[in-house]
Scaffold this motif. Structure first.
Motif, short mmCIF file in Angstrom:
data_model
loop_
_atom_site.label_atom_id
_atom_site.label_comp_id
_atom_site.label_asym_id
_atom_site.label_seq_id
_atom_site.Cartn_x
_atom_site.Cartn_y
_atom_site.Cartn_z
N MET A 11 -27.32 27.81 -35.06
CA MET A 11 -28.07 26.56 -35.13
C MET A 11 -27.44 25.44 -34.30
O MET A 11 -28.14 24.73 -33.60
N CYS A 12 -26.10 25.29 -34.36
CA CYS A 12 -25.47 24.15 -33.69
C CYS A 12 -24.42 24.54 -32.66
O CYS A 12 -24.00 23.70 -31.87
N GLY A 13 -23.95 25.79 -32.67
CA GLY A 13 -22.97 26.24 -31.69
C GLY A 13 -21.52 26.04 -32.10
O GLY A 13 -20.62 26.42 -31.36
N LYS A 14 -21.26 25.44 -33.26
CA LYS A 14 -19.89 25.28 -33.73
C LYS A 14 -19.37 26.64 -34.20
O LYS A 14 -20.16 27.55 -34.49
N PRO A 15 -18.05 26.80 -34.32
CA PRO A 15 -17.51 28.07 -34.84
C PRO A 15 -18.04 28.32 -36.25
O PRO A 15 -18.12 27.41 -37.07
N ARG A 16 -18.45 29.57 -36.51
CA ARG A 16 -19.03 29.85 -37.82
C ARG A 16 -17.96 29.99 -38.89
O ARG A 16 -16.82 30.28 -38.62
N SER A 17 -18.38 29.82 -40.12
CA SER A 17 -17.51 29.89 -41.28
C SER A 17 -17.77 31.21 -42.00
O SER A 17 -18.92 31.63 -42.14
N ALA A 18 -16.71 31.84 -42.48
CA ALA A 18 -16.86 33.09 -43.22
C ALA A 18 -17.67 32.87 -44.50
O ALA A 18 -18.45 33.72 -44.92
N GLU A 19 -17.52 31.70 -45.09
CA GLU A 19 -18.24 31.37 -46.33
C GLU A 19 -19.75 31.25 -46.12
O GLU A 19 -20.54 31.57 -47.00
N HIS A 20 -20.15 30.79 -44.93
CA HIS A 20 -21.57 30.55 -44.65
C HIS A 20 -22.11 31.45 -43.54
O HIS A 20 -23.16 31.15 -42.98
N ALA A 21 -21.42 32.52 -43.20
CA ALA A 21 -21.77 33.38 -42.08
C ALA A 21 -23.24 33.77 -42.13
O ALA A 21 -23.78 34.03 -43.20
N PRO A 22 -23.91 33.76 -41.01
CA PRO A 22 -23.44 33.53 -39.64
C PRO A 22 -23.44 32.06 -39.24
O PRO A 22 -23.37 31.74 -38.06
N PHE A 23 -23.56 31.15 -40.18
CA PHE A 23 -23.63 29.72 -39.89
C PHE A 23 -22.28 29.06 -40.11
O PHE A 23 -21.36 29.64 -40.67
N CYS A 24 -22.18 27.78 -39.72
CA CYS A 24 -20.93 27.04 -39.87
C CYS A 24 -20.88 26.26 -41.17
O CYS A 24 -19.81 25.91 -41.65
N SER A 25 -22.05 25.99 -41.75
CA SER A 25 -22.08 25.14 -42.94
C SER A 25 -23.36 25.40 -43.73
O SER A 25 -24.28 26.07 -43.26
N THR A 26 -23.40 24.82 -44.92
CA THR A 26 -24.60 24.91 -45.75
C THR A 26 -25.76 24.21 -45.06
O THR A 26 -26.90 24.66 -45.13
N ARG A 27 -25.47 23.12 -44.36
CA ARG A 27 -26.52 22.37 -43.66
C ARG A 27 -27.23 23.24 -42.63
O ARG A 27 -28.47 23.30 -42.59
N CYS A 28 -26.48 23.95 -41.80
CA CYS A 28 -27.10 24.81 -40.79
C CYS A 28 -27.83 25.99 -41.43
O CYS A 28 -28.90 26.38 -40.98
N ARG A 29 -27.27 26.52 -42.50
CA ARG A 29 -27.93 27.62 -43.21
C ARG A 29 -29.27 27.15 -43.76
O ARG A 29 -30.29 27.84 -43.65
N ASP A 30 -29.30 25.95 -44.34
CA ASP A 30 -30.54 25.40 -44.89
C ASP A 30 -31.55 25.06 -43.80
O ASP A 30 -32.75 25.24 -43.99
N ARG A 31 -31.07 24.56 -42.66
CA ARG A 31 -31.97 24.27 -41.53
C ARG A 31 -32.66 25.55 -41.08
O ARG A 31 -33.85 25.55 -40.76
N ASP A 32 -31.92 26.66 -41.04
CA ASP A 32 -32.50 27.94 -40.63
C ASP A 32 -33.56 28.40 -41.65
O ASP A 32 -34.63 28.87 -41.27
N LEU A 33 -33.26 28.24 -42.93
CA LEU A 33 -34.22 28.62 -43.97
C LEU A 33 -35.50 27.81 -43.84
O LEU A 33 -36.61 28.37 -43.91
N VAL A 34 -35.38 26.51 -43.61
CA VAL A 34 -36.57 25.67 -43.45
C VAL A 34 -37.38 26.12 -42.23
O VAL A 34 -38.61 26.15 -42.27
#
Length: 60
Positions: A11-34
């Motif tokens: 979503m944003c190109g920042k390094p991804r987080s293992a907790e939110h993989a494949p995203f970097c944060s909850t915000r990017c994960r939620d943006r993808d869901l929307v």
């Protein structure tokens, strides 16, 4: 470990987080869901007439 080998958030190109993989944060994960829920993702194809199959069946 170099930053080139760390997978990036789609979503944003920042390094991804293992907790939110494949995203970097909850915000990017939620943006993808929307985006999925708003039909933001689609496979390109030719439009299909909704009655194309039923018209063919009636002719047989």
């Amino acid at each position: 470990m170099s930053t080139a080998s760390i997978p990036k958030c789609p979503m944003c190109g920042k390094p991804r987080s293992a907790e939110h993989a494949p995203f970097c944060s909850t915000r990017c994960r939620d943006r993808d869901l929307v985006k999925w829920l708003d039909d933001g993702y689609a496979i390109p194809a030719e439009p299909v007439h909704p009655f194309a199959d039923s018209e063919r069946d009636d002719a047989v």
